[in-house]
Motif scaffolding. Structure first.
Motif, PDB file in Angstrom:
ATOM      1  N   SER A  23      -1.213  11.342  -3.876  1.00 30.55           N
ATOM      2  CA  SER A  23      -0.107  10.903  -4.848  1.00 30.55           C
ATOM      3  C   SER A  23      -0.734   9.676  -5.245  1.00 30.55           C
ATOM      4  O   SER A  23      -0.381   8.507  -5.232  1.00 30.55           O
ATOM      5  CB  SER A  23       1.128  10.295  -3.905  1.00 30.55           C
ATOM      6  OG  SER A  23       1.727  11.635  -3.500  1.00 30.55           O
ATOM      7  N   CYS A  24      -1.974   9.858  -5.939  1.00 31.87           N
ATOM      8  CA  CYS A  24      -2.687   8.595  -6.615  1.00 31.87           C
ATOM      9  C   CYS A  24      -2.148   8.058  -7.938  1.00 31.87           C
ATOM     10  O   CYS A  24      -1.688   8.989  -8.624  1.00 31.87           O
ATOM     11  CB  CYS A  24      -4.135   9.025  -6.959  1.00 31.87           C
ATOM     12  SG  CYS A  24      -4.869   9.326  -5.206  1.00 31.87           S
ATOM     13  N   LYS A  25      -2.085   6.828  -8.128  1.00 28.59           N
ATOM     14  CA  LYS A  25      -1.612   6.343  -9.240  1.00 28.59           C
ATOM     15  C   LYS A  25      -2.474   5.134  -9.380  1.00 28.59           C
ATOM     16  O   LYS A  25      -3.157   4.495  -8.786  1.00 28.59           O
ATOM     17  CB  LYS A  25      -0.082   5.772  -9.085  1.00 28.59           C
ATOM     18  CG  LYS A  25       1.046   6.817  -8.827  1.00 28.59           C
ATOM     19  CD  LYS A  25       2.137   6.183  -8.517  1.00 28.59           C
ATOM     20  CE  LYS A  25       3.276   7.182  -7.813  1.00 28.59           C
ATOM     21  NZ  LYS A  25       4.634   6.522  -7.677  1.00 28.59           N
ATOM     22  N   THR A  26      -2.197   4.658 -10.743  1.00 26.92           N
ATOM     23  CA  THR A  26      -3.150   3.509 -11.260  1.00 26.92           C
ATOM     24  C   THR A  26      -2.487   2.352 -10.731  1.00 26.92           C
ATOM     25  O   THR A  26      -1.496   2.275 -10.256  1.00 26.92           O
ATOM     26  CB  THR A  26      -3.072   3.469 -12.711  1.00 26.92           C
ATOM     27  OG1 THR A  26      -1.710   3.185 -13.134  1.00 26.92           O
ATOM     28  CG2 THR A  26      -3.730   4.605 -13.404  1.00 26.92           C
ATOM     29  N   PHE A  27      -3.187   1.150 -10.417  1.00 27.01           N
ATOM     30  CA  PHE A  27      -2.908  -0.038  -9.820  1.00 27.01           C
ATOM     31  C   PHE A  27      -1.630  -0.642 -10.694  1.00 27.01           C
ATOM     32  O   PHE A  27      -0.585  -1.091  -9.914  1.00 27.01           O
ATOM     33  CB  PHE A  27      -3.955  -1.058  -9.819  1.00 27.01           C
ATOM     34  CG  PHE A  27      -4.770  -1.097  -8.623  1.00 27.01           C
ATOM     35  CD1 PHE A  27      -4.799  -1.940  -7.723  1.00 27.01           C
ATOM     36  CD2 PHE A  27      -5.698   0.012  -8.417  1.00 27.01           C
ATOM     37  CE1 PHE A  27      -5.517  -1.983  -6.508  1.00 27.01           C
ATOM     38  CE2 PHE A  27      -6.642   0.111  -7.413  1.00 27.01           C
ATOM     39  CZ  PHE A  27      -6.485  -0.829  -6.420  1.00 27.01           C
ATOM     40  N   GLY A  34      -0.474  -9.350 -10.381  1.00 25.20           N
ATOM     41  CA  GLY A  34      -1.221  -9.838  -9.381  1.00 25.20           C
ATOM     42  C   GLY A  34      -0.360 -10.215  -7.862  1.00 25.20           C
ATOM     43  O   GLY A  34      -0.830 -10.032  -6.775  1.00 25.20           O
ATOM     44  N   LYS A  35       0.610 -10.862  -8.161  1.00 29.53           N
ATOM     45  CA  LYS A  35       1.549 -11.214  -7.028  1.00 29.53           C
ATOM     46  C   LYS A  35       1.851  -9.954  -6.355  1.00 29.53           C
ATOM     47  O   LYS A  35       1.572 -10.287  -4.949  1.00 29.53           O
ATOM     48  CB  LYS A  35       2.917 -11.857  -7.713  1.00 29.53           C
ATOM     49  CG  LYS A  35       3.743 -12.435  -6.678  1.00 29.53           C
ATOM     50  CD  LYS A  35       5.280 -12.998  -7.009  1.00 29.53           C
ATOM     51  CE  LYS A  35       5.814 -13.668  -6.062  1.00 29.53           C
ATOM     52  NZ  LYS A  35       6.240 -13.086  -5.005  1.00 29.53           N
ATOM     53  N   GLU A  36       2.415  -8.856  -6.710  1.00 32.17           N
ATOM     54  CA  GLU A  36       2.707  -7.735  -5.915  1.00 32.17           C
ATOM     55  C   GLU A  36       1.726  -7.334  -5.348  1.00 32.17           C
ATOM     56  O   GLU A  36       1.590  -6.848  -4.167  1.00 32.17           O
ATOM     57  CB  GLU A  36       3.475  -6.639  -6.788  1.00 32.17           C
ATOM     58  CG  GLU A  36       4.722  -7.038  -7.178  1.00 32.17           C
ATOM     59  CD  GLU A  36       5.009  -7.947  -8.050  1.00 32.17           C
ATOM     60  OE1 GLU A  36       6.128  -8.553  -8.607  1.00 32.17           O
ATOM     61  OE2 GLU A  36       3.882  -8.356  -9.054  1.00 32.17           O
ATOM     62  N   LEU A  37       0.435  -7.144  -5.783  1.00 29.58           N
ATOM     63  CA  LEU A  37      -0.719  -6.519  -5.247  1.00 29.58           C
ATOM     64  C   LEU A  37      -0.852  -7.365  -4.041  1.00 29.58           C
ATOM     65  O   LEU A  37      -1.351  -6.929  -3.053  1.00 29.58           O
ATOM     66  CB  LEU A  37      -2.034  -6.656  -6.537  1.00 29.58           C
ATOM     67  CG  LEU A  37      -3.146  -5.838  -5.974  1.00 29.58           C
ATOM     68  CD1 LEU A  37      -3.948  -5.660  -7.300  1.00 29.58           C
ATOM     69  CD2 LEU A  37      -4.169  -6.786  -5.079  1.00 29.58           C
ATOM     70  N   GLY A 206       1.082   1.938  -2.146  1.00 30.83           N
ATOM     71  CA  GLY A 206       0.602   0.728  -2.471  1.00 30.83           C
ATOM     72  C   GLY A 206       0.258  -0.207  -1.419  1.00 30.83           C
ATOM     73  O   GLY A 206      -0.387  -1.029  -1.285  1.00 30.83           O
ATOM     74  N   SER A 207       0.809   0.178  -0.197  1.00 28.00           N
ATOM     75  CA  SER A 207       0.297  -0.660   1.156  1.00 28.00           C
ATOM     76  C   SER A 207      -0.922   0.227   1.457  1.00 28.00           C
ATOM     77  O   SER A 207      -0.969   1.632   1.720  1.00 28.00           O
ATOM     78  CB  SER A 207       1.466  -0.325   2.264  1.00 28.00           C
ATOM     79  OG  SER A 207       1.022  -0.484   3.355  1.00 28.00           O
ATOM     80  N   TYR A 208      -1.953  -0.595   2.148  1.00 27.03           N
ATOM     81  CA  TYR A 208      -3.153   0.033   2.605  1.00 27.03           C
ATOM     82  C   TYR A 208      -2.955   0.722   3.704  1.00 27.03           C
ATOM     83  O   TYR A 208      -3.515   1.723   3.995  1.00 27.03           O
ATOM     84  CB  TYR A 208      -4.079  -1.336   3.044  1.00 27.03           C
ATOM     85  CG  TYR A 208      -5.789  -1.175   2.644  1.00 27.03           C
ATOM     86  CD1 TYR A 208      -6.248  -1.185   1.571  1.00 27.03           C
ATOM     87  CD2 TYR A 208      -6.251  -0.397   4.008  1.00 27.03           C
ATOM     88  CE1 TYR A 208      -7.514  -1.011   1.357  1.00 27.03           C
ATOM     89  CE2 TYR A 208      -7.611  -0.121   3.576  1.00 27.03           C
ATOM     90  CZ  TYR A 208      -8.191  -0.429   2.235  1.00 27.03           C
ATOM     91  OH  TYR A 208      -9.799  -0.141   2.257  1.00 27.03           O
ATOM     92  N   SER A 209      -2.102   0.493   4.688  1.00 24.54           N
ATOM     93  CA  SER A 209      -1.877   1.191   5.945  1.00 24.54           C
ATOM     94  C   SER A 209      -1.066   2.292   5.596  1.00 24.54           C
ATOM     95  O   SER A 209      -1.274   3.328   6.208  1.00 24.54           O
ATOM     96  CB  SER A 209      -1.116   0.073   6.833  1.00 24.54           C
ATOM     97  OG  SER A 209       0.181  -0.404   6.208  1.00 24.54           O
TER      98      SER A 209
END
Length: 268
Positions: A23-27, A34-37, A206-209
């Motif tokens: 389920s890949c999406k762009t950043f 940047g805050k949410e990232l 969007g969560s790394y884990s």
């Protein structure tokens, strides 16, 4: 002919299955800014700090680590004499050799070993790679290297261990000595990271884990050698299929021109 083309299409699209399953999406589809990232990718590990005087940076070029001054302003003891985080870290910070190049800003006073940074992308297994949706742009990739260097090498990062020694309970399965919480990161750094990666792909919510869990769920946990062998096999198969298609097409072309390569045997 149609069957051969179908086989070729299946083989050629096989390489895209891993990314599609994730389920890949762009950043910019995942993170509005940047805050949410910074605040979403690692759960509650980092905080987007607009007051730059009390925000840490994940990379620096100065001879002296600017994060030390930030830590002092926030009331942390200086100099740091314990690495606090315990994963692949040293017990106490210290210098590394001159060939310590991947995370070189921390060479003089680091919580990471030379052996760790040489394999920094591979250290925790393939599910923790940051290129799980395909290769990142060089600009985006560099920010992930910087993040890894901060976590592994920055002595001040240990002040933000989620379960410090006075809280840590070895009998509690939810406690660990490697997780971070609430480290303030300069807002301009987070914004630069977002701009560098906005058109690159990342997986999950969007969560790394969660991305790591999703990667494991779809069965993409084989080692690099296995993947390389699979890709090589698919490439070879595609080449063979392409040759077969070309040869068959040539035979058909000659037949239609009335110039078959193989004439029928005439009865004696």
């Amino acid at each position: 002919m149609d069957a051969v083309i179908l086989v070729a299409l299946v083989l050629l699209t096989g390489l895209a299955v891993q990314s599609a399953d994730l389920s890949c999406k762009t950043f910019e589809e995942i993170y509005p800014s940047g805050k949410e990232l910074c605040e979403k990718m690692w759960g509650d590990g980092f905080v987007y700090e607009t007051n730059l005087s009390v925000g840490f940076t994940m990379w620096f070029f100065e001879a002296e680590n600017p994060n030390n001054k930030v830590a002092e302003r926030l009331g942390w003891p200086s100099p740091v004499d314990d690495c606090h985080l315990q994963s692949l870290h040293k017990e106490a910070p210290g210098p590394e050799p001159d060939n310590f190049t991947e995370c070189y800003p921390w060479r003089d006073y680091s919580c990471c070993h030379q052996d760790t940074v040489q394999k920094i992308k591979e250290a925790y297994g393939r599910e923790w790679h940051w290129e799980r949706c395909g290769a990142l742009s060089s600009a985006c990739n560099r920010f992930f290297v910087q993040l890894a260097c901060l976590y592994e090498c920055e002595p001040n990062a240990g002040f933000y261990r989620k379960f410090p020694d006075h809280v840590y309970n070895d009998s509690d399965p939810n406690h660990n000595k490697w997780q971070m919480e609430g480290m303030p990161i300069r807002a301009d750094y987070c914004d630069s990271w977002f701009r560098a990666c906005r058109y690159d792909l990342f997986c999950g919510s969007g969560s790394y884990s969660s991305c790591a869990r999703e990667y494991t769920k779809v069965g993409n946990t084989g080692d690099n050698g296995g993947n390389a062998g699979l890709i090589a096999g698919v490439v070879v198969a595609c080449v063979i299929v392409a040759v077969l298609i070309g040869t068959l097409g040539f035979f058909i072309f000659r037949e239609r021109k009335g110039e078959p390569l193989f004439n029928k045997l005439e009865a004696e």
